[in-house]
Design a protein around this motif. Structure first.
Motif, PDB file in Angstrom:
ATOM      1  N   ILE A   3       4.663   7.023  -2.147  1.00  0.00           N
ATOM      2  CA  ILE A   3       4.239   7.987  -1.184  1.00  0.00           C
ATOM      3  C   ILE A   3       3.408   8.798  -2.123  1.00  0.00           C
ATOM      4  O   ILE A   3       3.459   9.048  -3.292  1.00  0.00           O
ATOM      5  CB  ILE A   3       5.493   9.138  -0.758  1.00  0.00           C
ATOM      6  CG1 ILE A   3       6.589   8.402  -0.040  1.00  0.00           C
ATOM      7  CG2 ILE A   3       5.123  10.185   0.272  1.00  0.00           C
ATOM      8  CD1 ILE A   3       6.339   7.887   1.496  1.00  0.00           C
ATOM      9  N   ILE A   4       2.097   9.255  -1.633  1.00  0.00           N
ATOM     10  CA  ILE A   4       1.408   9.989  -2.292  1.00  0.00           C
ATOM     11  C   ILE A   4       0.969  11.304  -1.463  1.00  0.00           C
ATOM     12  O   ILE A   4       0.603  11.294  -0.378  1.00  0.00           O
ATOM     13  CB  ILE A   4      -0.089   9.403  -2.682  1.00  0.00           C
ATOM     14  CG1 ILE A   4       0.266   8.136  -3.704  1.00  0.00           C
ATOM     15  CG2 ILE A   4      -0.837  10.317  -3.443  1.00  0.00           C
ATOM     16  CD1 ILE A   4      -0.856   7.214  -3.886  1.00  0.00           C
ATOM     17  N   ARG A  44       0.740  -1.200  -0.125  1.00  0.00           N
ATOM     18  CA  ARG A  44       0.032   0.178  -0.023  1.00  0.00           C
ATOM     19  C   ARG A  44       1.034   1.245   0.007  1.00  0.00           C
ATOM     20  O   ARG A  44       1.829   1.318   0.656  1.00  0.00           O
ATOM     21  CB  ARG A  44      -0.818   0.042   1.247  1.00  0.00           C
ATOM     22  CG  ARG A  44      -1.737  -1.074   1.547  1.00  0.00           C
ATOM     23  CD  ARG A  44      -2.539  -1.400   0.248  1.00  0.00           C
ATOM     24  NE  ARG A  44      -3.453  -0.388  -0.285  1.00  0.00           N
ATOM     25  CZ  ARG A  44      -4.843  -0.459  -0.116  1.00  0.00           C
ATOM     26  NH1 ARG A  44      -5.385  -1.462   0.641  1.00  0.00           N
ATOM     27  NH2 ARG A  44      -5.594   0.658  -0.422  1.00  0.00           N
ATOM     28  N   SER A  45       0.204   2.559  -0.804  1.00  0.00           N
ATOM     29  CA  SER A  45       1.057   3.670  -0.512  1.00  0.00           C
ATOM     30  C   SER A  45       0.878   4.181   0.688  1.00  0.00           C
ATOM     31  O   SER A  45      -0.288   4.012   1.371  1.00  0.00           O
ATOM     32  CB  SER A  45       0.446   4.468  -1.591  1.00  0.00           C
ATOM     33  OG  SER A  45       0.349   4.028  -2.809  1.00  0.00           O
ATOM     34  N   VAL A  46       1.786   5.342   1.027  1.00  0.00           N
ATOM     35  CA  VAL A  46       1.545   6.042   2.217  1.00  0.00           C
ATOM     36  C   VAL A  46       1.035   7.385   1.683  1.00  0.00           C
ATOM     37  O   VAL A  46       1.402   7.928   0.859  1.00  0.00           O
ATOM     38  CB  VAL A  46       2.989   6.262   2.775  1.00  0.00           C
ATOM     39  CG1 VAL A  46       2.857   7.509   3.653  1.00  0.00           C
ATOM     40  CG2 VAL A  46       3.587   4.966   3.460  1.00  0.00           C
ATOM     41  N   VAL A  47      -0.198   7.637   2.035  1.00  0.00           N
ATOM     42  CA  VAL A  47      -1.087   8.690   1.708  1.00  0.00           C
ATOM     43  C   VAL A  47      -1.253   9.804   2.579  1.00  0.00           C
ATOM     44  O   VAL A  47      -1.557   9.600   3.747  1.00  0.00           O
ATOM     45  CB  VAL A  47      -2.340   8.295   1.262  1.00  0.00           C
ATOM     46  CG1 VAL A  47      -2.940   9.766   0.319  1.00  0.00           C
ATOM     47  CG2 VAL A  47      -2.475   7.148   0.294  1.00  0.00           C
ATOM     48  N   ILE A  48      -0.331  11.188   2.186  1.00  0.00           N
ATOM     49  CA  ILE A  48      -0.083  12.062   3.251  1.00  0.00           C
ATOM     50  C   ILE A  48      -1.145  13.240   2.887  1.00  0.00           C
ATOM     51  O   ILE A  48      -0.929  13.726   1.762  1.00  0.00           O
ATOM     52  CB  ILE A  48       1.490  12.336   3.509  1.00  0.00           C
ATOM     53  CG1 ILE A  48       2.275  11.221   3.844  1.00  0.00           C
ATOM     54  CG2 ILE A  48       1.643  13.574   4.374  1.00  0.00           C
ATOM     55  CD1 ILE A  48       3.627  11.327   3.754  1.00  0.00           C
ATOM     56  N   ILE A  55       2.100  13.387  -6.435  1.00  0.00           N
ATOM     57  CA  ILE A  55       1.535  14.641  -5.784  1.00  0.00           C
ATOM     58  C   ILE A  55       0.104  14.965  -6.419  1.00  0.00           C
ATOM     59  O   ILE A  55       0.270  15.041  -7.798  1.00  0.00           O
ATOM     60  CB  ILE A  55       2.325  15.802  -5.982  1.00  0.00           C
ATOM     61  CG1 ILE A  55       3.886  15.407  -5.359  1.00  0.00           C
ATOM     62  CG2 ILE A  55       1.939  17.189  -5.340  1.00  0.00           C
ATOM     63  CD1 ILE A  55       5.103  16.110  -6.231  1.00  0.00           C
ATOM     64  N   VAL A  56      -0.829  15.092  -5.547  1.00  0.00           N
ATOM     65  CA  VAL A  56      -2.284  15.528  -6.275  1.00  0.00           C
ATOM     66  C   VAL A  56      -2.380  16.881  -5.647  1.00  0.00           C
ATOM     67  O   VAL A  56      -2.824  17.139  -4.191  1.00  0.00           O
ATOM     68  CB  VAL A  56      -3.234  14.824  -5.863  1.00  0.00           C
ATOM     69  CG1 VAL A  56      -4.595  14.922  -6.560  1.00  0.00           C
ATOM     70  CG2 VAL A  56      -2.671  13.160  -6.014  1.00  0.00           C
TER      71      VAL A  56
END
Ligand SMILES: Nc1nc2c(ncn2[C@@H]2O[C@H](COP(=O)(O)OP(=O)(O)OP(=O)(O)O)[C@@H](O)[C@H]2O)c(=O)[nH]1
Ligand SMILES: [Mg+2]
Length: 251
Positions: free
Chosen positions: A148-149, A52-56, A86-87
């Motif tokens: 990382i997102i 899973r991604s780490v969503v920050i 990056i969003v």
């Protein structure tokens, strides 16, 4: 790439996203933003990734320095070898105008880095909060193997509540000297925030703001994002939050 049919086929699009093909990821996000059935079908075909991604979530008032801080976090995570997505959710703020363009320019340093994917999204017309396509974009980036997102949102109105839906770790960015705003945030934003960053600590009043925030949050980090100061401490605070909350994903 030039075969249009190949590009529109949801199964092949999903395969290419899973292979980390940047153009396929961009294409899928555009389809999702436009509510195209092919996008929704492709999204459904994505296997959930083994890691899973780490969503920050990085949230806070306009101009607090969120994009500058994200730029520094990208550097820090790239140094660790992570792929970073990056969003930047368009703040649509009359105060800052052109936020998307500003973000793009500031992020240009990373545009030649294949390990960094940057996407701006508009929530214009929606009643506060994150666009549905923001959630879907995070899913697409996760499937594409971004470790990382980082999701930038404005921290007023409903947005702070929504960011908790998409990000496991929520960072609120404030600046010194926001007396009333900090009081207001204590009631709202800080409820969903795991970490507070007092950015622009080169401005007067940082110590008082830090003390104020320490009353309600265990993790308060002092940064001067333009100089990269405090960024390693923020990276460590994010990792520590994840350990204490028992969240998976390497940081
Ligand atoms: N003095 C000082 N200026 C900073 C610092 N961090 C950011 N800035 C400046 O503050 C301004 C706004 O920074 P941004 O990173 O665009 O802020 P933002 O929160 O992303 O803004 P919006 O996306 O418009 O809400 C820019 O001119 C930055 O150079 C800091 O630590 N100290
Ligand atoms: Mg910004």
């Amino acid at each position: 790439m030039t075969k249009r049919h190949g590009q529109e086929d949801p199964a092949s699009l999903a395969n290419r996203v899973e292979a980390g093909d940047v153009r396929a990821v961009s294409r899928l996000i555009t389809l999702l933003e436009n509510h195209e059935p092919a996008g929704i079908t492709a999204l459904k075909k994505l296997r959930s990734p083994s890691r899973r991604s780490v969503v920050i979530g990085i949230t806070g008032y306009p101009g607090a320095g969120k994009s500058t801080l994200i730029d520094q976090l990208v550097r820090a995570y790239r140094r660790r070898g992570h792929k970073v997505g990056i969003v930047a959710v368009d703040t649509s703020s009359p105060l800052t105008g052109g936020a998307i363009l500003g973000d793009r320019i500031r992020m240009q340093d990373h545009s030649s880095d294949a390990g960094v994917f940057i996407r701006s999204m508009a929530t214009r017309g929606q009643h506060g909060g994150l666009a549905r396509s923001t959630v879907e974009t995070v899913q697409a980036l996760e499937a594409a193997g971004y470790d990382i997102i980082l999701v930038e949102t404005i921290g007023v109105g409903q947005a702070e509540v929504d960011i908790a839906r998409v990000a496991q770790t929520v960072v609120v960015v404030v600046v010194p000297g926001l007396g009333d705003e900090v009081q207001a945030m204590k009631a709202g934003l800080l409820e969903v925030a795991h970490i507070a960053v007092v950015n622009k600590a080169d401005h007067p009043g940082a110590d008082a703001t830090i003390r104020d925030l320490q009353e309600c949050l265990p993790r308060v980090i002092r940064t001067v994002a333009v100089k990269g100061e405090g960024v390693e401490e923020l990276v460590e605070a994010i990792a520590e939050h994840r350990r204490s909350a028992d969240l998976a994903g390497k940081v």
